[in-house]
Enzyme design. Structure first.
Site, short mmCIF file in Angstrom:
data_model
loop_
_atom_site.label_atom_id
_atom_site.label_comp_id
_atom_site.label_asym_id
_atom_site.label_seq_id
_atom_site.Cartn_x
_atom_site.Cartn_y
_atom_site.Cartn_z
N ARG A 169 0.83 -1.19 0.00
CA ARG A 169 0.00 0.00 0.00
C ARG A 169 0.88 1.26 0.00
O ARG A 169 1.54 1.55 0.98
CB ARG A 169 -0.93 0.02 1.22
N ASP A 453 -3.76 3.26 13.76
CA ASP A 453 -2.93 3.86 12.72
C ASP A 453 -3.41 5.29 12.49
O ASP A 453 -4.18 5.84 13.29
CB ASP A 453 -2.91 3.01 11.45
#
Length: 543
Positions: A169, A453
């Protein structure tokens, strides 16, 4: 002292790192420069388009499926390309940053897929950006190992057939990489992460029987998916591999993208692998886009908005139906619990919740789901095994019973829950603790037994901002308390005091707690809402 890159095209404005030259080769930087020159102008136009669309949402407080793409949605003949063997079974995926220990643990975890993250789970220090690339190359070459300096425990890869398939990603379109500059401008972080990874690993992965596979974050429109598709076509032609070798899974983590799922798959159809449904960034996107919409768009505490809330269920069921209609994988959300090594009862309760969540996803037709910790892999696997058996997926479940109207996706006022004082305190606590770790270079942080996150910080500061601007009132201690800047400052000051007591004076002084406190309050209290917390945070990130 800045070190020039080997290529005259790109300037590397950073202190040299060990093994940096293995990644920043002249050929690799030339490729990144080509990506930048060809695609950054269109990326800039699309970022401007985001602002225009946000202004329209502010004016109307509504969204709808696009009339100009109705023909794409109505055409029942098109499908995405068949899945490659390495991506056919995705029943459990583990996520995490690309530091050396995580790289080994994730590949060894027993999950089918590892989302190797250069985005929300990674603070984009130059060390994380470059050495993350080194770690992935080393893993593919089977020359990676790690010894924990505190425990002495050694980590090494299992046999090749036991390793997870990597889906990488890159950063979102909005983030720049200040350490790589071309013609005096920073290169978009997305093109840096994608470009370096693809250039060094595309052929290497093909030789391993896999390929360059990607998760695409923060996508807001089908036009952004079209841009990515053009990047893929150019990149494959550039290195001389067949078109369609790249495969991309798109995170539907913005409210605007939820109205364009079919169009996004259509634009990427030769390279598409699937769509993913998450929670924190999706809720953050709702707050951000509808922050002018009044009380009907005020969200309750983040943990009160589960995937079974009516507007979230509309989103997830539409995603499954869309994916399976077009032959793509539907991937479920994150199980973020981090097991406690000291409290078995906490684990028991949490594991039951994880199982119920994964059971629901499997029953609803998802083909797989995410976990944040290796201990959760067997739980998620059991849920999907019970539904899939020996089948790699359940794309044959077309979910034609699902009918979602445009208003269903934004029916936030259908929730019974309301914001609470404890919810605001938790947003302050988690926001400060996460931002402090991020400023030290850590993007995946265990806080209160959850792996958090950057999306965590985004929803935390967004909820504080929304509740204050909406004048939300809480019942607390037998009295009514209003969400105000003063309350946010009081809670933040209390949290700093608690952290100082927890950690001790020396550890507190060594951290970035005051800086994190100040940044959270800035983005939570400023009248002008920052589009992304990570933009002002990146200005304060060192290294």
């Amino acid at each position: 002292m800045s070190a020039p890159a080997p290529s005259p095209l790109v300037v590397v404005d950073a202190e040299p790192l060990p093994r940096q030259d293995e990644v920043l080769t002249e050929a690799a930087l030339t490729f990144v420069a080509e990506l930048h020159r060809r695609f950054t102008p269109r990326r800039d136009e699309l970022l401007a388009h985001r602002a225009e669309r946000r202004a329209e949402i502010a004016r109307t407080s509504s969204l709808d499926f696009l009339p100009e793409t109705a023909a794409v949605r109505a055409d029942d003949t098109w499908r995405v390309a068949p899945s490659p063997a390495a991506l056919d079974d995705r029943r459990v995926e583990i996520t995490g940053p690309t530091d050396r220990k995580m790289t080994i643990n994730a590949l060894n975890s027993g999950a089918r897929i590892w989302l190797a993250d250069f985005e929300d789970a990674s603070a984009p220090t130059w060390e994380n950006v470059v050495l993350g690339q080194v770690n992935l190359i080393d893993a593919y070459e089977r020359r990676i190992d790690f010894t924990d300096p505190s425990s002495g425990k050694a980590y090494a890869l299992k046999a090749p057939g036991e390793l997870a398939t990597v889906v990488m990603r890159p950063r979102g379109w909005h983030l720049a990489e200040r350490h790589l500059q071309l013609d005096g401008e920073p290169v978009p972080g997305a093109l840096v992460d994608f470009g370096l990874y693809f250039f060094h690993n595309a052929r290497r992965l093909i030789d391993l029987g896999k390929g360059p596979y990607f998760y695409l974050p923060k996508t807001e429109s089908y036009l952004e998916a079209r841009l990515w598709n053009d990047v893929f076509v150019f990149a494959q032609d550039y290195v001389g591999i067949p078109r369609g070798t790249v495969r991309a899974t798109v995170l539907i983590e913005t409210i605007t993208a939820a109205y364009e799922m079919e169009e996004i798959l259509y634009e990427l159809r030769d390279h598409a692998s699937g769509l993913n449904a998450g929670r924190w960034d999706y809720l953050f996107s709702i707050v951000k886009n509808f922050r002018d919409g009044g009380a009907k768009f005020v969200l309750p505490d983040r943990n009160a908005v589960t995937m079974t809330a009516p507007f979230m269920r509309a989103y997830t069921e539409l995603l499954v139906r869309t994916c399976h209609k077009r032959g793509a994988h539907a991937l479920g959300g994150m199980a973020a619990f981090i097991p406690s090594r000291r409290d078995p009862e906490v684990n028991k309760v949490a594991f039951e919740k994880v199982k119920a969540d994964k059971d629901r996803e499997a029953r609803d037709g998802f083909d797989g789901s995410w976990v944040a910790h290796p201990d959760l892999v067997p739980i998620a696997k059991a849920s999907f095994d019970a539904v899939l058996g020996d089948r790699p997926h359940q794309k044959d479940r077309l979910r034609e019973d699902v009918h979602v109207a445009a208003g269903d996706l934004i029916a936030v006022d259908s929730l019974d829950a309301r914001p609470t004082y404890d919810g605001m305190r938790n947003a302050v606590q988690v926001g400060i603790r996460y931002i402090e770790a991020w400023l030290r270079g850590s993007g995946a942080v265990a806080i209160f037994n959850l792996m958090e996150d950057a999306a965590t910080a985004e929803i935390s500061r967004s909820q504080i901002w929304q509740w204050i601007n909406a004048g939300v009132e809480f019942e607390h201690g037998g009295r009514t308390v209003r969400a105000t800047p003063e309350l946010a400052r009081e809670l933040a000051a209390d949290e700093l005091t608690s952290i100082r007591a927890e950690s001790g004076e020396e550890a507190f002084a060594a951290g970035k707690w005051q800086q994190a406190h100040d940044l959270l309050l800035t983005v939570a209290l400023d009248e002008d809402y920052a589009d992304f917390l990570t933009l002002p945070a990146y200005e304060q990130l060192r290294g």
